[in-house]
Design a protein around this motif. Sequence first.
Motif, PDB file in Angstrom:
ATOM      1  N   ARG A 196      -3.212   5.067   5.656  1.00 48.05           N
ATOM      2  CA  ARG A 196      -4.391   4.205   5.593  1.00 48.05           C
ATOM      3  C   ARG A 196      -5.098   4.469   4.266  1.00 48.05           C
ATOM      4  O   ARG A 196      -5.439   5.606   3.950  1.00 48.05           O
ATOM      5  N   VAL A 197      -5.319   3.421   3.494  1.00 48.46           N
ATOM      6  CA  VAL A 197      -5.915   3.551   2.169  1.00 48.46           C
ATOM      7  C   VAL A 197      -7.413   3.813   2.304  1.00 48.46           C
ATOM      8  O   VAL A 197      -8.113   3.108   3.037  1.00 48.46           O
ATOM      9  N   ARG A 198      -7.908   4.814   1.575  1.00 49.50           N
ATOM     10  CA  ARG A 198      -9.319   5.189   1.637  1.00 49.50           C
ATOM     11  C   ARG A 198     -10.126   4.647   0.462  1.00 49.50           C
ATOM     12  O   ARG A 198     -11.348   4.546   0.539  1.00 49.50           O
ATOM     13  N   GLU A 199      -9.456   4.340  -0.632  1.00 50.19           N
ATOM     14  CA  GLU A 199     -10.163   3.798  -1.793  1.00 50.19           C
ATOM     15  C   GLU A 199      -9.250   2.840  -2.551  1.00 50.19           C
ATOM     16  O   GLU A 199      -8.029   2.982  -2.526  1.00 50.19           O
ATOM     17  N   ASP A 200      -9.855   1.871  -3.195  1.00 52.94           N
ATOM     18  CA  ASP A 200      -9.083   0.854  -3.911  1.00 52.94           C
ATOM     19  C   ASP A 200      -8.309   1.479  -5.068  1.00 52.94           C
ATOM     20  O   ASP A 200      -8.836   2.319  -5.807  1.00 52.94           O
ATOM     21  N   ARG A 201      -7.079   1.056  -5.209  1.00 54.09           N
ATOM     22  CA  ARG A 201      -6.248   1.457  -6.343  1.00 54.09           C
ATOM     23  C   ARG A 201      -5.491   0.227  -6.839  1.00 54.09           C
ATOM     24  O   ARG A 201      -5.012  -0.569  -6.037  1.00 54.09           O
ATOM     25  N   ARG A 202      -5.383   0.098  -8.142  1.00 58.44           N
ATOM     26  CA  ARG A 202      -4.726  -1.062  -8.734  1.00 58.44           C
ATOM     27  C   ARG A 202      -3.452  -0.640  -9.464  1.00 58.44           C
ATOM     28  O   ARG A 202      -3.387   0.429 -10.071  1.00 58.44           O
ATOM     29  N   ASP A 203      -2.457  -1.523  -9.399  1.00 60.06           N
ATOM     30  CA  ASP A 203      -1.185  -1.329 -10.104  1.00 60.06           C
ATOM     31  C   ASP A 203      -0.561   0.031  -9.775  1.00 60.06           C
ATOM     32  O   ASP A 203      -0.191   0.802 -10.664  1.00 60.06           O
ATOM     33  N   VAL A 204      -0.481   0.308  -8.489  1.00 61.89           N
ATOM     34  CA  VAL A 204       0.122   1.567  -8.051  1.00 61.89           C
ATOM     35  C   VAL A 204       1.637   1.447  -8.132  1.00 61.89           C
ATOM     36  O   VAL A 204       2.230   0.521  -7.573  1.00 61.89           O
ATOM     37  N   MET A 205       2.253   2.370  -8.849  1.00 64.02           N
ATOM     38  CA  MET A 205       3.709   2.385  -8.974  1.00 64.02           C
ATOM     39  C   MET A 205       4.266   3.378  -7.962  1.00 64.02           C
ATOM     40  O   MET A 205       4.043   4.582  -8.062  1.00 64.02           O
ATOM     41  N   PHE A 206       4.972   2.873  -6.965  1.00 58.68           N
ATOM     42  CA  PHE A 206       5.527   3.731  -5.934  1.00 58.68           C
ATOM     43  C   PHE A 206       6.830   4.387  -6.381  1.00 58.68           C
ATOM     44  O   PHE A 206       7.022   5.586  -6.225  1.00 58.68           O
ATOM     45  N   LEU A 217      -3.705  -1.620  -3.911  1.00 54.98           N
ATOM     46  CA  LEU A 217      -4.102  -1.081  -2.615  1.00 54.98           C
ATOM     47  C   LEU A 217      -5.601  -1.274  -2.434  1.00 54.98           C
ATOM     48  O   LEU A 217      -6.390  -0.916  -3.313  1.00 54.98           O
ATOM     49  N   ASP A 218      -5.983  -1.841  -1.308  1.00 57.35           N
ATOM     50  CA  ASP A 218      -7.391  -2.045  -0.982  1.00 57.35           C
ATOM     51  C   ASP A 218      -7.787  -1.124   0.161  1.00 57.35           C
ATOM     52  O   ASP A 218      -6.979  -0.825   1.051  1.00 57.35           O
ATOM     53  N   GLN A 219      -9.028  -0.680   0.124  1.00 58.44           N
ATOM     54  CA  GLN A 219      -9.527   0.211   1.167  1.00 58.44           C
ATOM     55  C   GLN A 219      -9.314  -0.413   2.547  1.00 58.44           C
ATOM     56  O   GLN A 219      -9.646  -1.575   2.774  1.00 58.44           O
ATOM     57  N   ASP A 236      -4.817  13.282  -4.040  1.00 58.23           N
ATOM     58  CA  ASP A 236      -6.062  12.814  -4.663  1.00 58.23           C
ATOM     59  C   ASP A 236      -7.094  12.368  -3.637  1.00 58.23           C
ATOM     60  O   ASP A 236      -8.241  12.078  -4.007  1.00 58.23           O
ATOM     61  N   GLY A 237      -6.699  12.265  -2.371  1.00 63.92           N
ATOM     62  CA  GLY A 237      -7.617  11.799  -1.339  1.00 63.92           C
ATOM     63  C   GLY A 237      -7.771  10.296  -1.305  1.00 63.92           C
ATOM     64  O   GLY A 237      -8.713   9.781  -0.692  1.00 63.92           O
ATOM     65  N   ALA A 238      -6.856   9.562  -1.953  1.00 63.30           N
ATOM     66  CA  ALA A 238      -6.950   8.104  -1.990  1.00 63.30           C
ATOM     67  C   ALA A 238      -6.463   7.464  -0.704  1.00 63.30           C
ATOM     68  O   ALA A 238      -6.745   6.291  -0.449  1.00 63.30           O
ATOM     69  N   LEU A 239      -5.725   8.213   0.110  1.00 60.49           N
ATOM     70  CA  LEU A 239      -5.250   7.689   1.387  1.00 60.49           C
ATOM     71  C   LEU A 239      -5.052   8.836   2.367  1.00 60.49           C
ATOM     72  O   LEU A 239      -5.042  10.009   1.992  1.00 60.49           O
ATOM     73  N   ASP A 240      -4.914   8.477   3.629  1.00 64.50           N
ATOM     74  CA  ASP A 240      -4.652   9.437   4.698  1.00 64.50           C
ATOM     75  C   ASP A 240      -3.389   9.026   5.434  1.00 64.50           C
ATOM     76  O   ASP A 240      -3.080   7.826   5.540  1.00 64.50           O
ATOM     77  N   LEU A 241      -2.680   9.998   5.956  1.00 65.52           N
ATOM     78  CA  LEU A 241      -1.544   9.711   6.825  1.00 65.52           C
ATOM     79  C   LEU A 241      -2.050   9.440   8.238  1.00 65.52           C
ATOM     80  O   LEU A 241      -3.044  10.017   8.674  1.00 65.52           O
TER      81      LEU A 241
END
Length: 242
Positions: A196-206, A217-219, A236-241
């Motif tokens: 679950r995404v916790r904060e917005d991230r742009r152009d994430v390269m998986f 990725l949107d919150q 980084d705390g940008a998402l949680d499992l």
Amino acid sequence: MAEASQQDDLAEILAEASQQQQQDPTNIVARLKRAYVNEKNAPELLPFEHDLLEQVMAKVEDQELVVQQSREAAAAAGGGGGGGGGGGMDDLMAHIYQAELNRVRFLIRAYYRTRLFKIEKYAVHVVKPETNEFAKLSPQEQKYATDYVNMLEEHFGSVLGQMPEKYSSMLQQIEEDDAEMDMVPEPNLDKHVFCRVREDRRDVMFDPNDPDNTMDLDQGDIIMVRYRFIKGLLEDGALDLI
């Protein structure tokens, strides 16, 4: 009327406490729950939450004192007997605080049990000098992992010592100079996980092998992806499992 007033006060206290826990991202109980769920769903050991556990244990000690004081106040007022006295409210609040204590203790035990399970499962991998897994452990966990590996070596040594030399290792199938430790279990970082995404991230390269394939990725988004690709975002705390 006094009883109705006490019920209204209690309902207000419970509603306020619940709202604060849900809205406050720094709430240590919520952070402990996040740490436990992340640890449970991650295929590898995550860094031990030193500061968080210290804060939680301090909170537990404070809560235990509150419970004791509430029970003493209830006993002094008659143990919560009839008559609408304050003892009934003190006794009830003591039970509420105790229930919260039990919940926190459960999370602490579950967090430690999950980590110990992984330490035992990947013990040899954890203590290998060429990995940084050992640094993720608390001092107590480091001692446990080291003692556990020593115990395994002693246990298997009595049997493996009777085998031909090139088959006597518990780390490799055949002892050869160019062989790897192919009998050492390691976490599967390619395991798919839900996040679950916790904060917005742009152009994430998986996938580093496909740098042109990026994703915004949107919150609040929930995604399923290989753990290896979101490991950095988790750190980084940008998402949680989940």
